[in-house]
Scaffold this motif. Structure first.
Motif, PDB file in Angstrom:
ATOM      1  N   ALA A 138       8.265 -52.120 -29.085  1.00 39.90           N
ATOM      2  CA  ALA A 138       7.198 -51.714 -29.516  1.00 39.90           C
ATOM      3  C   ALA A 138       6.902 -53.016 -30.644  1.00 39.90           C
ATOM      4  O   ALA A 138       8.440 -53.390 -31.672  1.00 39.90           O
ATOM      5  N   GLY A 139       6.258 -53.953 -30.877  1.00 42.93           N
ATOM      6  CA  GLY A 139       6.801 -55.666 -31.372  1.00 42.93           C
ATOM      7  C   GLY A 139       6.780 -56.710 -31.311  1.00 42.93           C
ATOM      8  O   GLY A 139       7.790 -57.798 -32.048  1.00 42.93           O
ATOM      9  N   ASN A 142       9.166 -60.685 -30.800  1.00 45.60           N
ATOM     10  CA  ASN A 142      10.111 -61.620 -32.294  1.00 45.60           C
ATOM     11  C   ASN A 142      11.394 -61.758 -32.491  1.00 45.60           C
ATOM     12  O   ASN A 142      11.785 -61.032 -31.968  1.00 45.60           O
ATOM     13  N   THR A 144      12.329 -61.097 -34.640  1.00 42.96           N
ATOM     14  CA  THR A 144      13.081 -60.212 -36.091  1.00 42.96           C
ATOM     15  C   THR A 144      13.314 -59.128 -34.867  1.00 42.96           C
ATOM     16  O   THR A 144      14.611 -57.984 -35.711  1.00 42.96           O
ATOM     17  N   GLN A 145      12.762 -58.951 -33.876  1.00 45.13           N
ATOM     18  CA  GLN A 145      12.684 -57.403 -33.458  1.00 45.13           C
ATOM     19  C   GLN A 145      13.974 -57.820 -32.286  1.00 45.13           C
ATOM     20  O   GLN A 145      14.870 -57.380 -31.891  1.00 45.13           O
TER      21      GLN A 145
HETATM   22  C1  LIG Z   1       8.560 -58.906 -35.516  1.00 46.21           C
HETATM   23  O1  LIG Z   1       8.304 -57.127 -35.209  1.00 46.21           O
HETATM   24  C2  LIG Z   1       8.843 -56.215 -36.633  1.00 46.21           C
HETATM   25  C3  LIG Z   1       8.763 -54.808 -35.990  1.00 46.21           C
HETATM   26  O2  LIG Z   1       7.422 -54.931 -35.505  1.00 46.21           O
HETATM   27  C4  LIG Z   1       7.274 -56.163 -37.573  1.00 46.21           C
HETATM   28  O3  LIG Z   1       8.041 -55.871 -38.553  1.00 46.21           O
HETATM   29  C5  LIG Z   1       7.585 -57.632 -37.823  1.00 46.21           C
HETATM   30  O4  LIG Z   1       6.911 -58.314 -38.942  1.00 46.21           O
HETATM   31  C6  LIG Z   1       7.308 -59.049 -36.957  1.00 46.21           C
HETATM   32  N1  LIG Z   1       7.399 -60.426 -37.230  1.00 46.21           N
HETATM   33  C7  LIG Z   1       6.932 -61.410 -37.235  1.00 46.21           C
HETATM   34  C8  LIG Z   1       6.989 -62.509 -37.478  1.00 46.21           C
HETATM   35  O5  LIG Z   1       5.201 -61.554 -36.597  1.00 46.21           O
END
Ligand SMILES: *[C@@H]1O[C@H](CO)[C@@H](O)[C@H](O)[C@H]1NC(C)=O
Ligand SMILES: *[C@@H]1O[C@H](CO)[C@@H](O)[C@H](O)[C@H]1NC(C)=O
Ligand SMILES: *[C@@H]1O[C@H](CO)[C@@H](O)[C@H](O)[C@H]1NC(C)=O
Ligand SMILES: *[C@@H]1O[C@H](CO)[C@@H](O)[C@H](O)[C@H]1NC(C)=O
Length: 399
Positions: A138-139, A142, A144-145
């Protein structure tokens, strides 16, 4: 019946992945539901020999960060099972690893290892790689993931899948688990055996580029016809726009994820700066490295470091281990990054004349060359030899 619920669960999973706003609790509940469904359907597994069974799709709940026990986030990893040839719960288990794309039921039905399963009475399991296909946390994708995407994370998944599936499927503790894979997944298969020999008995690594390399210009020296090669023929702007899309593709190759892995682990940039190179349109190395910067904000320096670290971590083309069979085709440009000569009595290499990338894994065809047939025969014989030796030593110690 076997397909209905699986499809429905797949659609539900997609719906939950589609919106990155899906609350984690929903995914966890979904994960629980799928797991319960899976456990109940597993109880209905027919273990008898020769009973035709369609492959089943299942989901494992895996930690997103297997290296940090305080991080409780998880994701669902897809697997496929075919027990059609599984002769007994002591029989071997063939674990077919997915690589940089989605993994379908064919992974346990067609081509090897499925083709080798009847002769050895093996259970065949296909395991999709994290962040590809439907096994995307999930997520989404991106940046970060994506720091949870690497071959080391994938190997941690292999270990927990091996332990969890043993339990779920009631596989005997004396069963031998053999990893299979082609291309990047071939490297994973070899590394899984090298790093976790107590859990994984052997590996067959097809067309596995185990040496990471920044500038893979040697590719063009071997190329004789076009293969599954990454195509960057779009305009630069189009390519960039595509690679920045963080919506997960649910089938086929994950280009964004794989670019990330090349930037953070492997390099493998096919360049063509020599004037004799036939592919004049390929981008030059600096331009390929700029993609890492433009798409993920990763510096060239970090990629150079990452490639060196990958080779020191896994051993490059001289990995030290036992019971790994490297299979390559001499027409495959990737063989120059693999192991093509025996590295001792039980790290063996098979170089199949006239064969292309991962050809040994393809389903058998009447047009197969004699050398390909012979190659596949050698793979079977090697596995039989290793399994028989292990059996003899078990008998010797009186187990
Ligand atoms: C990327 O995904 C993470 C985990 O779901 C989330 O915490 C984070 O805000 C997201 N970053 C962006 C730039 O969308
Ligand atoms: C491990 O996970 C915890 C909980 O999510 C987090 O606070 C911590 O920063 C993580 N540690 C590392 C090294 O990532
Ligand atoms: C697992 O297999 C063993 C040996 O056949 C059997 O005794 C045991 O009941 C099985 N367990 C389950 C949960 O099926
Ligand atoms: C390889 O291919 C070439 C050209 O098609 C052919 O002449 C040769 O016999 C083949 N060798 C083997 C071992 O199949």
């Amino acid at each position: 019946m076997a397909r209905g619920p699986a499809l429905w669960l797949g659609a539900l999973l997609l719906a939950s992945l589609g919106g990155s706003s899906a609350p984690a609790s929903l995914l966890r509940r979904l994960g629980e539901h799928i797991r319960r469904f899976q456990e109940s359907s597993v109880l209905g597994l027919s273990l008898g020999p020769g009973v035709a069974a369609r492959p089943r799709e299942g989901w494992l709940e895996q930690p997103l960060d297997p290296f940090n026990a305080s991080d409780r986030r998880s994701f669902l990893q897809r697997y496929w099972i075919s027990d059609q040839h599984w002769a007994s719960r002591d029989g071997p288990v063939f674990l077919h690893l997915g690589g940089e794309g989605s993994l379908g039921p064919g992974s346990v039905m067609r081509g090897h290892p499925a083709a080798l399963a009847p002769a050895l009475g093996a259970l065949v399991i296909g395991l999709e790689h994290r962040f590809y296909g439907l096994s995307i946390p999930a997520g989404g994708l991106n940046t970060t993931q994506l720091r949870f995407l690497s071959s080391r994370h994938a190997l941690a998944d292999v270990v927990s899948a091996r332990l969890e599936l043993s339990r779920l499927l009631n596989v005997s503790s004396s069963s031998r688990w053999v990893c299979f894979g082609g291309s990047y997944a071939g490297s994973l298969a070899a590394w899984a055996r090298l790093k976790f020999p107590h859990l994984l008995f052997a590996a067959v690594a097809s067309s596995a580029p185990v040496r990471a390399v920044l500038d893979f210009s040697a590719y063009n020296e071997v190329v004789t016809h076009s293969l599954g090669q990454r195509c960057l023929s779009f305009s630069r702007a189009e390519t960039l726009a595509q690679l920045r899309v963080t919506e997960p593709p649910v089938s086929g190759v994950g280009d964004r994820q794989w670019l990330y892995q090349t930037c953070t682990e492997f390099g493998f940039y096919v360049t063509c700066e020599d004037p004799t190179c036939p592919f004049s349109k390929l981008p030059a190395l600096p331009s390929q490295l700029e993609l890492c910067e433009q798409v993920f904000g990763l510096s060239t320096w970090s990629t150079v470091q990452a490639v060196a670290q990958t080779n020191s971590y896994y051993g490059g083309q001289t990995p030290v281990g036992t019971q790994v069979l490297f299979v390559n085709g001499d027409m495959d440009p990737w063989h120059v990054l693999s192991v093509t000569q025996d590295l001792g009595p039980s790290v063996s290499a098979l170089l199949i004349p006239n064969a292309s990338h991962c050809l040994d894994m393809a389903p058998e065809r009447s047009s197969d060359t004699p050398s390909l047939r012979l190659g596949r025969q050698s793979i079977l014989q090697q596995l039989q030899t290793w399994l028989q030796l292990a059996q003899k030593s078990l008998v010797r110690v009186g187990v």
